[in-house]
Design an enzyme around this catalytic site. Structure first.
Site, PDB file in Angstrom:
ATOM      1  N   SER A   1      -3.684  -3.783   1.055  1.00  0.00           N
ATOM      2  CA  SER A   1      -4.111  -2.622   1.843  1.00  0.00           C
ATOM      3  C   SER A   1      -5.604  -2.757   2.108  1.00  0.00           C
ATOM      4  O   SER A   1      -6.321  -3.465   1.404  1.00  0.00           O
ATOM      5  CB  SER A   1      -3.825  -1.323   1.086  1.00  0.00           C
ATOM      6  OG  SER A   1      -2.439  -1.187   0.868  1.00  0.00           O
TER       7      SER A   1
ATOM      8  N   LEU B   1      -6.841   0.609  -4.222  1.00  0.00           N
ATOM      9  CA  LEU B   1      -6.107   0.212  -3.027  1.00  0.00           C
ATOM     10  C   LEU B   1      -5.470  -1.114  -3.377  1.00  0.00           C
ATOM     11  O   LEU B   1      -6.138  -1.992  -3.931  1.00  0.00           O
ATOM     12  CB  LEU B   1      -7.045   0.000  -1.830  1.00  0.00           C
ATOM     13  CG  LEU B   1      -7.306   1.145  -0.881  1.00  0.00           C
ATOM     14  CD1 LEU B   1      -8.301   0.720   0.191  1.00  0.00           C
ATOM     15  CD2 LEU B   1      -6.043   1.669  -0.238  1.00  0.00           C
ATOM     16  N   ASP B   2      -4.202  -1.292  -3.057  1.00  0.00           N
ATOM     17  CA  ASP B   2      -3.534  -2.562  -3.329  1.00  0.00           C
ATOM     18  C   ASP B   2      -4.247  -3.700  -2.619  1.00  0.00           C
ATOM     19  O   ASP B   2      -4.908  -3.491  -1.599  1.00  0.00           O
ATOM     20  CB  ASP B   2      -2.083  -2.504  -2.852  1.00  0.00           C
ATOM     21  CG  ASP B   2      -1.273  -1.482  -3.611  1.00  0.00           C
ATOM     22  OD1 ASP B   2      -1.484  -1.352  -4.827  1.00  0.00           O
ATOM     23  OD2 ASP B   2      -0.438  -0.818  -2.980  1.00  0.00           O
ATOM     24  N   HIS B   3      -4.069  -4.905  -3.122  1.00  0.00           N
ATOM     25  CA  HIS B   3      -4.748  -6.056  -2.510  1.00  0.00           C
ATOM     26  C   HIS B   3      -4.335  -6.238  -1.057  1.00  0.00           C
ATOM     27  O   HIS B   3      -5.108  -6.735  -0.253  1.00  0.00           O
ATOM     28  CB  HIS B   3      -4.518  -7.332  -3.331  1.00  0.00           C
ATOM     29  CG  HIS B   3      -3.191  -7.968  -3.093  1.00  0.00           C
ATOM     30  ND1 HIS B   3      -2.025  -7.487  -3.635  1.00  0.00           N
ATOM     31  CD2 HIS B   3      -2.848  -9.033  -2.333  1.00  0.00           C
ATOM     32  CE1 HIS B   3      -1.010  -8.237  -3.227  1.00  0.00           C
ATOM     33  NE2 HIS B   3      -1.471  -9.171  -2.445  1.00  0.00           N
TER      34      HIS B   3
END
Length: 186
Positions: A45, A41-43
């Site tokens: 998100s 998960l992106d930072h």
């Protein structure tokens, strides 16, 4: 072992960070030793991240050939129109090719924890929530898809991966899951 973790906003999906300044990582949440993320998960998100100590299980969770559904709630800028939702459902042309069709629906604003920092609020620009179910996992895919149809994402929360749900976990909390074996047909 399979762990469900509610990844907070701003946390990296890795256990170390060599950048300066150092950013928060998974190491700060007391996770069991020997587990690693099955996916990312992106930072910026939030939400469900699965961690496991089983490489074969991680592969079954992340390999796009298994088409394991990932469910996201996206707060978007604008008011979704039927043609925008239809575009998401049909697959969106991105620079790296057309996405697979996604389930897409407008939903009422979900009850979530406050985000720190909060999403910017603009009185003159409406926002709405979408539920998107993807069966592939490209880099920043939800954000790129919603932007491509004219609905930029303001907040993104993953709430489910296959049969596993975020249910009841506050940001930074984790729990051990029953690791139901996945097959190619799941």
């Amino acid at each position: 072992m399979l762990i469900a973790f509610n990844k907070p906003y701003g946390v990296l999906c890795q256990f170390t960070d060599r950048s300066v300044p150092v950013r928060p990582t998974l190491a700060g949440f007391g996770l069991p030793p020997g587990v690693y993320p099955a996916g990312r998960l992106d930072h910026d998100s939030e939400g469900l991240l699965l961690l496991t100590d089983d490489g074969a299980q991680a592969h079954r969770i992340t390999d796009p050939r298994h088409k394991l559904a990932k469910t996201y709630w996206a707060q978007v800028e604008g008011s979704p129109q039927p043609e925008q939702l239809a575009a998401l459902r049909g697959g969106v042309a991105l620079r790296d090719g057309r996405t697979r069709p996604a389930d897409a629906a407008a939903i009422p604003a979900p009850v979530l924890w406050p985000r720190d920092p909060p999403v910017r609020f603009r009185k003159t620009v409406p926002d709405a929530w979408l539920e998107l179910v993807l069966r592939e996992g490209r880099n920043r895919q939800v954000r790129r898809m919603t932007a491509a149809v004219g609905l930029p994402t303001l907040r993104l929360v993953r709430v489910a991966i296959g049969p596993w749900r975020l249910s009841g976990l506050a940001p930074g909390q984790w729990r051990t899951l029953s690791a139901k074996p996945l097959t190619m047909n799941d």
